[in-house]
Design a protein around this motif. Structure first.
Motif, PDB file in Angstrom:
ATOM      1  N   THR A 223      45.882  42.458  28.970  1.00 35.10           N
ATOM      2  CA  THR A 223      45.426  41.166  29.479  1.00 35.10           C
ATOM      3  C   THR A 223      45.985  40.891  30.868  1.00 35.10           C
ATOM      4  OG1 THR A 223      45.304  40.315  27.228  1.00 35.10           O
ATOM      5  CG2 THR A 223      45.313  38.687  28.986  1.00 35.10           C
ATOM      6  N   GLN A 224      47.209  41.310  31.111  1.00 37.62           N
ATOM      7  CA  GLN A 224      47.766  41.091  32.446  1.00 37.62           C
ATOM      8  C   GLN A 224      47.012  41.908  33.490  1.00 37.62           C
ATOM      9  OE1 GLN A 224      52.019  41.535  32.874  1.00 37.62           O
ATOM     10  NE2 GLN A 224      51.944  41.068  35.050  1.00 37.62           N
ATOM     11  N   VAL A 225      46.558  43.085  33.119  1.00 32.45           N
ATOM     12  CA  VAL A 225      45.757  43.886  34.046  1.00 32.45           C
ATOM     13  C   VAL A 225      44.436  43.186  34.351  1.00 32.45           C
ATOM     14  CG1 VAL A 225      44.677  46.136  34.423  1.00 32.45           C
ATOM     15  CG2 VAL A 225      46.847  45.989  33.176  1.00 32.45           C
ATOM     16  N   VAL A 226      43.800  42.642  33.313  1.00 32.45           N
ATOM     17  CA  VAL A 226      42.566  41.881  33.515  1.00 32.45           C
ATOM     18  C   VAL A 226      42.836  40.672  34.403  1.00 32.45           C
ATOM     19  CG1 VAL A 226      40.740  40.561  32.367  1.00 32.45           C
ATOM     20  CG2 VAL A 226      41.610  42.663  31.316  1.00 32.45           C
ATOM     21  N   ALA A 227      43.947  39.989  34.159  1.00 28.05           N
ATOM     22  CA  ALA A 227      44.301  38.828  34.979  1.00 28.05           C
ATOM     23  C   ALA A 227      44.499  39.211  36.435  1.00 28.05           C
ATOM     24  CB  ALA A 227      45.566  38.178  34.427  1.00 28.05           C
ATOM     25  N   LEU A 232      42.445  38.791  42.025  1.00 30.97           N
ATOM     26  CA  LEU A 232      41.849  39.363  43.239  1.00 30.97           C
ATOM     27  C   LEU A 232      40.460  38.787  43.491  1.00 30.97           C
ATOM     28  CD1 LEU A 232      42.933  43.078  42.691  1.00 30.97           C
ATOM     29  CD2 LEU A 232      43.843  41.515  44.407  1.00 30.97           C
ATOM     30  N   ALA A 233      39.716  38.524  42.411  1.00 29.17           N
ATOM     31  CA  ALA A 233      38.345  38.040  42.556  1.00 29.17           C
ATOM     32  C   ALA A 233      38.287  36.626  43.112  1.00 29.17           C
ATOM     33  CB  ALA A 233      37.633  38.093  41.203  1.00 29.17           C
ATOM     34  N   VAL A 234      39.368  35.850  42.945  1.00 30.39           N
ATOM     35  CA  VAL A 234      39.355  34.464  43.430  1.00 30.39           C
ATOM     36  C   VAL A 234      40.296  34.262  44.619  1.00 30.39           C
ATOM     37  CG1 VAL A 234      38.750  33.580  41.140  1.00 30.39           C
ATOM     38  CG2 VAL A 234      41.165  33.691  41.826  1.00 30.39           C
ATOM     39  N   ASP A 235      40.731  35.368  45.243  1.00 30.72           N
ATOM     40  CA  ASP A 235      41.679  35.269  46.378  1.00 30.72           C
ATOM     41  C   ASP A 235      42.916  34.476  45.979  1.00 30.72           C
ATOM     42  OD1 ASP A 235      39.975  36.649  48.181  1.00 30.72           O
ATOM     43  OD2 ASP A 235      38.806  34.812  48.436  1.00 30.72           O
ATOM     44  N   GLY A 236      43.454  34.784  44.804  1.00 30.40           N
ATOM     45  CA  GLY A 236      44.595  34.035  44.285  1.00 30.40           C
ATOM     46  C   GLY A 236      45.871  34.280  45.075  1.00 30.40           C
ATOM     47  N   CYS A 442      35.661  39.055  27.414  1.00 21.25           N
ATOM     48  CA  CYS A 442      34.798  38.147  28.180  1.00 21.25           C
ATOM     49  C   CYS A 442      35.330  37.953  29.597  1.00 21.25           C
ATOM     50  CB  CYS A 442      34.696  36.798  27.465  1.00 21.25           C
ATOM     51  SG  CYS A 442      33.736  36.823  25.933  1.00 21.25           S
ATOM     52  N   GLU A 443      36.622  37.767  29.731  1.00 13.11           N
ATOM     53  CA  GLU A 443      37.201  37.601  31.069  1.00 13.11           C
ATOM     54  C   GLU A 443      36.987  38.853  31.917  1.00 13.11           C
ATOM     55  OE1 GLU A 443      41.419  37.014  33.494  1.00 13.11           O
ATOM     56  OE2 GLU A 443      41.453  37.011  31.294  1.00 13.11           O
ATOM     57  N   LEU A 444      37.167  40.012  31.319  1.00 12.42           N
ATOM     58  CA  LEU A 444      37.019  41.254  32.081  1.00 12.42           C
ATOM     59  C   LEU A 444      35.598  41.414  32.605  1.00 12.42           C
ATOM     60  CD1 LEU A 444      38.063  43.915  33.160  1.00 12.42           C
ATOM     61  CD2 LEU A 444      37.706  44.926  30.878  1.00 12.42           C
ATOM     62  N   VAL A 445      34.594  41.108  31.784  1.00 10.44           N
ATOM     63  CA  VAL A 445      33.205  41.200  32.239  1.00 10.44           C
ATOM     64  C   VAL A 445      32.989  40.313  33.465  1.00 10.44           C
ATOM     65  CG1 VAL A 445      30.806  40.670  31.631  1.00 10.44           C
ATOM     66  CG2 VAL A 445      32.279  41.855  29.993  1.00 10.44           C
ATOM     67  N   ALA A 446      33.487  39.091  33.419  1.00 12.31           N
ATOM     68  CA  ALA A 446      33.301  38.165  34.536  1.00 12.31           C
ATOM     69  C   ALA A 446      34.088  38.606  35.762  1.00 12.31           C
ATOM     70  CB  ALA A 446      33.727  36.760  34.114  1.00 12.31           C
ATOM     71  N   ALA A 447      35.311  39.074  35.582  1.00 10.52           N
ATOM     72  CA  ALA A 447      36.126  39.485  36.727  1.00 10.52           C
ATOM     73  C   ALA A 447      35.487  40.648  37.469  1.00 10.52           C
ATOM     74  CB  ALA A 447      37.525  39.862  36.250  1.00 10.52           C
ATOM     75  N   VAL A 448      34.986  41.619  36.738  1.00 12.83           N
ATOM     76  CA  VAL A 448      34.367  42.780  37.385  1.00 12.83           C
ATOM     77  C   VAL A 448      33.077  42.377  38.093  1.00 12.83           C
ATOM     78  CG1 VAL A 448      33.292  45.028  36.948  1.00 12.83           C
ATOM     79  CG2 VAL A 448      35.437  44.416  35.810  1.00 12.83           C
ATOM     80  N   ARG A 449      32.303  41.489  37.476  1.00 14.27           N
ATOM     81  CA  ARG A 449      31.083  41.025  38.139  1.00 14.27           C
ATOM     82  C   ARG A 449      31.426  40.295  39.440  1.00 14.27           C
ATOM     83  NH1 ARG A 449      25.676  37.991  35.935  1.00 14.27           N
ATOM     84  NH2 ARG A 449      25.711  39.795  34.551  1.00 14.27           N
ATOM     85  N   ALA A 450      32.451  39.462  39.417  1.00 17.35           N
ATOM     86  CA  ALA A 450      32.828  38.730  40.635  1.00 17.35           C
ATOM     87  C   ALA A 450      33.289  39.688  41.729  1.00 17.35           C
ATOM     88  CB  ALA A 450      33.928  37.731  40.309  1.00 17.35           C
ATOM     89  N   LEU A 451      34.080  40.679  41.374  1.00 13.57           N
ATOM     90  CA  LEU A 451      34.549  41.645  42.373  1.00 13.57           C
ATOM     91  C   LEU A 451      33.386  42.436  42.949  1.00 13.57           C
ATOM     92  CD1 LEU A 451      37.774  42.890  40.552  1.00 13.57           C
ATOM     93  CD2 LEU A 451      37.684  41.660  42.734  1.00 13.57           C
ATOM     94  N   ARG A 452      32.433  42.802  42.114  1.00 15.47           N
ATOM     95  CA  ARG A 452      31.263  43.531  42.602  1.00 15.47           C
ATOM     96  C   ARG A 452      30.434  42.662  43.543  1.00 15.47           C
ATOM     97  NH1 ARG A 452      29.563  46.331  36.805  1.00 15.47           N
ATOM     98  NH2 ARG A 452      30.145  48.490  37.331  1.00 15.47           N
ATOM     99  N   GLN A 453      30.202  41.415  43.165  1.00 17.00           N
ATOM    100  CA  GLN A 453      29.366  40.554  43.998  1.00 17.00           C
ATOM    101  C   GLN A 453      30.046  40.238  45.327  1.00 17.00           C
ATOM    102  OE1 GLN A 453      28.156  37.118  41.730  1.00 17.00           O
ATOM    103  NE2 GLN A 453      26.722  38.281  40.456  1.00 17.00           N
ATOM    104  N   ARG A 454      31.347  40.158  45.332  1.00 16.31           N
ATOM    105  CA  ARG A 454      32.065  39.875  46.571  1.00 16.31           C
ATOM    106  C   ARG A 454      32.395  41.155  47.345  1.00 16.31           C
ATOM    107  NH1 ARG A 454      36.990  36.075  46.553  1.00 16.31           N
ATOM    108  NH2 ARG A 454      36.396  36.191  48.750  1.00 16.31           N
ATOM    109  N   LEU A 470      37.975  52.116  36.031  1.00 15.66           N
ATOM    110  CA  LEU A 470      37.697  52.284  34.604  1.00 15.66           C
ATOM    111  C   LEU A 470      36.643  51.297  34.128  1.00 15.66           C
ATOM    112  CD1 LEU A 470      41.328  52.763  33.209  1.00 15.66           C
ATOM    113  CD2 LEU A 470      39.517  54.480  33.204  1.00 15.66           C
ATOM    114  N   ALA A 471      36.779  50.046  34.549  1.00 13.88           N
ATOM    115  CA  ALA A 471      35.837  49.019  34.107  1.00 13.88           C
ATOM    116  C   ALA A 471      34.448  49.272  34.659  1.00 13.88           C
ATOM    117  CB  ALA A 471      36.338  47.647  34.535  1.00 13.88           C
TER     118      ALA A 471
END
Length: 519
Positions: A223-227, A232-236, A442-454, A470-471
């Protein structure tokens, strides 16, 4: 109960390399060993000194039972503890005890969990306090080696001994109860000196707890890896993980989470303040403070388990040195129940934080993308449904997190007026695994989609970069509105591989840690 997929026991016999041994000596078995034996990726090897202890205990127990009253050997059990068993009826008493107690009900326990129980019970017996015949130990080890296991039903324990499940094991060893799988050991001659000695244990609960801890501990790491990908996807901001923050408030787990997050994303120990927003939502900013306690709770649970799976906790305890049988309550699993309850509550917090990050990923203010990471079609819903799906799975997880230690029972005509419900705590922890896995998927699916779109990628060589690769290898890149069931299923399965990424991040050492101030 658990969502983890493993190969069936005994696969080594079909042509794969033989599994390595795990020495059972009643002293050094750990959670990882129990998992290996349950999965059939290791074979049990009883230690010679431990077998000698079993022999000495067996000889001592028979002499003690002949010389005086010993609970369960020369008396009845429970409220029948004061009723003597005549010498001429002693042999049959053992089998009657097993038959009367082998009344577990409900669904059959999965093979992997039964094998974990056999591993724990064999190792406990090798601690040398039970006083039962040594051939029972070797028979349990033979079953583990062959892949055979007794048919065991789910319900029958309230946390003061898994007596119903272990009585079914005893009848199977005696040839009166079915085995599943090939290679069942030869029938054993069991009598009054063996019956209670075998069933006076929480081996099923301990085995289930070990399996649940192993899976959930890995999922917390993943989960920490997904986080990290979501961050990164939200410029945290990296400031929440800065070394000075966690040196100032040095909880062990939180410091370790912050250190690994810096390693995952390539953050400095003392990062530069961000140019954008001053601070992030809690899903990112409080991650060390929520993941850290979960790691601490996992460590505490492991400590309790590794005492119990190596304990001679049978009642009575046979002590050859004193030639005595000590009657006691060492079977009562308060420590285990409380540790399991604590762990599930901590896991619930981590999963809830994942849904918080999922909400942030759906928000244009954080991603600079369309709401719900939708494509360019008008009014597209994108990953909107993932919040609902994750929330539903989180609801189950919340139910499983309810403390089992709040339970109460008065049994056996009031003689046993308290119960720990450790068995319920272990089952709830196992059941939590599947729901937790889906939330984070569910979080991983959204995170990867956001990184791809950005079109964002972590720097090559970073652990987060490996995780994204991997994802991307398993997740469909199509952003169009479509069912996401298969995406979440693939993401949830991938989390086991993310555990290795988290482990690799642990080998990266920051400057504060090098100065000796890290965990």
């Amino acid at each position: 109960m658990s969502s983890r997929i493993v190969e069936a026991p005994g696969v080594a016999a079909t042509g794969a390399s033989s599994p390595g041994p795990v020495v059972l000596d009643g002293r050094g078995l750990d959670v990882a060993d129990v998992v290996r034996l349950a999965d059939g990726t290791a074979r049990p090897a009883p230690g010679p000194d431990a077998l000698r202890r079993v022999e000495e205990s067996w000889e001592a127990a028979r002499h003690i039972a002949l010389a005086g009253r010993v609970y369960g050997r020369s008396t009845g059990v429970g409220a029948n503890r004061d009723e003597a068993v005549p010498t001429e009826a002693a042999a049959e008493h053992g089998l009657r005890l097993l038959r009367s107690h082998a009344g577990a009900i409900g669904e059959e326990v999965p093979a992997r969990q039964v094998r974990a129980m056999l591993a724990v019970r064999a190792n406990q017996l090798l601690a040398g306090g039970a006083g039962l015949r040594p051939t029972v130990v070797t028979a349990l080890c033979e079953a583990l080696a062959s892949g055979a296991y007794p048919v065991v039903n789910e319900f029958g324990s309230v946390g003061t001994g898994d007596i119903a499940a272990l009585a079914q094991v005893g009848l199977a060893l005696a040839g009166e109860h079915p085995w599943a799988g090939a290679g069942a050991p030869e029938a054993q001659q069991l009598d009054n000196n063996d019956a209670l000695a075998l069933i006076s244990s929480n081996a099923l609960t301990l085995g289930q707890a070990a399996l649940a801890l192993d899976e959930l501990r890995g999922l917390i790491a993943a989960t920490q890896v997904v986080a990290a990908l979501s961050l990164l996807a939200v410029d945290g901001s990296h400031e929440a993980y800065a070394a000075p923050v966690h040196l100032a408030r040095p909880h062990r787990g939180s410091r370790e989470v912050a250190r690994r997050m810096r390693a995952l994303i390539g953050a400095a120990d003392r990062p530069t303040p961000p140019l954008g927003r001053i601070q992030d939502p809690y899903g990112f900013r409080c991650l060390p403070q929520i993941h850290g306690p979960a790691l601490d709770a996992a460590d505490a649970l492991r400590g309790v388990l590794e005492v119990e799976i190596n304990a001679a906790a049978e009642n009575p305890l046979i002590c050859p040195e004193d030639m005595a049988a000590y009657h006691h309550g060492g079977f009562y699993q308060a420590q285990l129940t409380l540790a399991l309850d604590h762990f599930r509550l901590a896991v619930m917090q981590v999963a809830r934080l994942s849904t918080s990050r999922l909400s942030s990923l759906n928000e244009p203010a954080y991603t600079r993308l369309r709401p719900f990471l939708a494509d360019q079609e008008p009014a597209s819903s994108g990953v909107m449904i993932l919040e609902y799906a994750a929330g539903a799975a989180l609801g189950d997880l919340r139910a499983f997190a309810a403390p089992a230690s709040l339970g109460h029972a008065v049994l056996s005509r009031g003689v046993e007026e308290q119960a720990s419900f450790a068995s319920l705590a272990a089952r709830q922890t196992l059941r939590a695994c599947g729901a937790y896995r889906l939330v984070v998927g569910c979080e991983l699916v959204a995170a990867v989609r956001a990184l791809r779109q950005r079109e964002l990628r972590p720097e090559p060589g970073l652990p987060a970069a490996r995780a994204l690769e991997l994802a991307e290898s398993v997740l469909d890149p199509d952003p169009a509105d479509r069912p996401l069931t298969d995406d979440v299923r693939a993401a949830a399965a991938l989390l086991d591989r993310f555990t290795d990424v988290w482990t690799d991040a642990g080998t990266v050492v920051g400057t504060d840690v090098q100065r000796g101030s890290g965990t």
